[in-house]
Design a protein around this motif. Structure first.
Motif, PDB file in Angstrom:
ATOM      1  N   ALA A  48       0.803  -1.222   0.000  1.00 41.06           N
ATOM      2  CA  ALA A  48       0.000   0.000   0.000  1.00 41.06           C
ATOM      3  C   ALA A  48       0.838   1.274   0.000  1.00 41.06           C
ATOM      4  N   ASP A  49       2.154   1.155   0.120  1.00 44.07           N
ATOM      5  CA  ASP A  49       3.054   2.308   0.162  1.00 44.07           C
ATOM      6  C   ASP A  49       2.773   3.245   1.335  1.00 44.07           C
ATOM      7  N   TYR A  50       2.415   2.671   2.486  1.00 43.27           N
ATOM      8  CA  TYR A  50       2.256   3.454   3.704  1.00 43.27           C
ATOM      9  C   TYR A  50       3.609   3.604   4.364  1.00 43.27           C
ATOM     10  N   ILE A  51       3.893   4.772   4.880  1.00 45.63           N
ATOM     11  CA  ILE A  51       5.110   4.975   5.663  1.00 45.63           C
ATOM     12  C   ILE A  51       4.842   4.537   7.097  1.00 45.63           C
ATOM     13  N   VAL A  52       5.814   3.816   7.653  1.00 46.72           N
ATOM     14  CA  VAL A  52       5.762   3.378   9.042  1.00 46.72           C
ATOM     15  C   VAL A  52       7.062   3.831   9.697  1.00 46.72           C
ATOM     16  N   ARG A  95       6.868   9.484  -2.016  1.00 42.83           N
ATOM     17  CA  ARG A  95       7.235  10.864  -1.657  1.00 42.83           C
ATOM     18  C   ARG A  95       6.201  11.877  -2.140  1.00 42.83           C
ATOM     19  N   SER A  96       5.521  11.575  -3.246  1.00 43.84           N
ATOM     20  CA  SER A  96       4.560  12.525  -3.812  1.00 43.84           C
ATOM     21  C   SER A  96       3.359  12.747  -2.896  1.00 43.84           C
ATOM     22  N   ASN A  97       3.164  11.886  -1.909  1.00 48.26           N
ATOM     23  CA  ASN A  97       2.081  12.072  -0.943  1.00 48.26           C
ATOM     24  C   ASN A  97       2.421  13.104   0.135  1.00 48.26           C
ATOM     25  N   LEU A 122       2.548   7.009   9.262  1.00 47.26           N
ATOM     26  CA  LEU A 122       2.559   8.396   8.827  1.00 47.26           C
ATOM     27  C   LEU A 122       1.874   8.423   7.461  1.00 47.26           C
ATOM     28  N   LEU A 123       0.594   8.829   7.451  1.00 44.19           N
ATOM     29  CA  LEU A 123      -0.204   8.806   6.229  1.00 44.19           C
ATOM     30  C   LEU A 123      -0.592  10.210   5.811  1.00 44.19           C
ATOM     31  N   SER A 124      -0.568  10.475   4.520  1.00 39.96           N
ATOM     32  CA  SER A 124      -1.113  11.735   4.033  1.00 39.96           C
ATOM     33  C   SER A 124      -2.627  11.673   4.190  1.00 39.96           C
TER      34      SER A 124
END
Length: 165
Positions: A48-52, A95-97, A122-124
């Motif tokens: 899902a391309d979520y940052i953790v 990064r675009s988020n 850390l989600l946009s």
């Protein structure tokens, strides 16, 4: 399985992709690294391309580790403040988020905060809103007078919808 959200903070991405780091988040995932000083570790969920964010790299197969970065202008501890910067090592799609002016959400449930390597999403806002059930998403979009506290209270009452790191 349902989770109770125990952490939810919203911030705005500043210039140069700097993001204020709430003291409570820094206390949980910050590490006093011998080389990097006060720092956090960046991971992403591959599907899902979520940052953790975490203290150390996540070693589960569905998580990619990115890098450790310094927490700028911070001292670790209860009164920790400062900011983090989106690392260059993340894919440009991820990064675009996190462009200047984007609202982002630090989120964690109790199980994420326990253990030897606590984690925080850390989600946009765009990523976050795509995760909401359609009925909730429509009611949030329709409420122009809704503030961040209303959103937080609504979220804390929702069943979990994110994968567990």
């Amino acid at each position: 399985m349902q989770h109770d959200w125990t952490m939810f903070y919203q911030e705005e991405v500043k210039s140069d992709r700097k993001i204020p780091l709430p003291p409570e988040v820094h206390t949980v995932v910050g590490d006093d690294h011998e080389v990097h000083g006060h720092s956090v570790y960046w991971n992403y969920e591959r599907n899902a391309d979520y940052i953790v964010l975490s203290q150390y790299a996540l070693r589960e197969p569905n998580y990619g580790d990115v890098t450790r970065t310094k927490v700028y202008g911070a001292e670790h501890g209860e009164e920790a403040t400062g900011y983090i910067r989106i690392p260059e090592g993340l894919d440009e799609l991820v990064r675009s988020n996190y462009l200047e002016g984007t609202r982002v959400n630090y989120m964690a449930y109790e199980e994420m905060l326990a253990g030897d390597n606590p984690t925080v999403f850390l989600l946009s806002n765009a990523q976050f809103q795509r995760l909401l059930p359609s009925g909730v998403r429509a009611s949030v979009d329709d409420r122009e007078d809704a503030d961040d506290r209303d959103l937080e209270e609504s979220l804390l009452n929702l069943p979990a919808f994110l994968p567990s790191p």
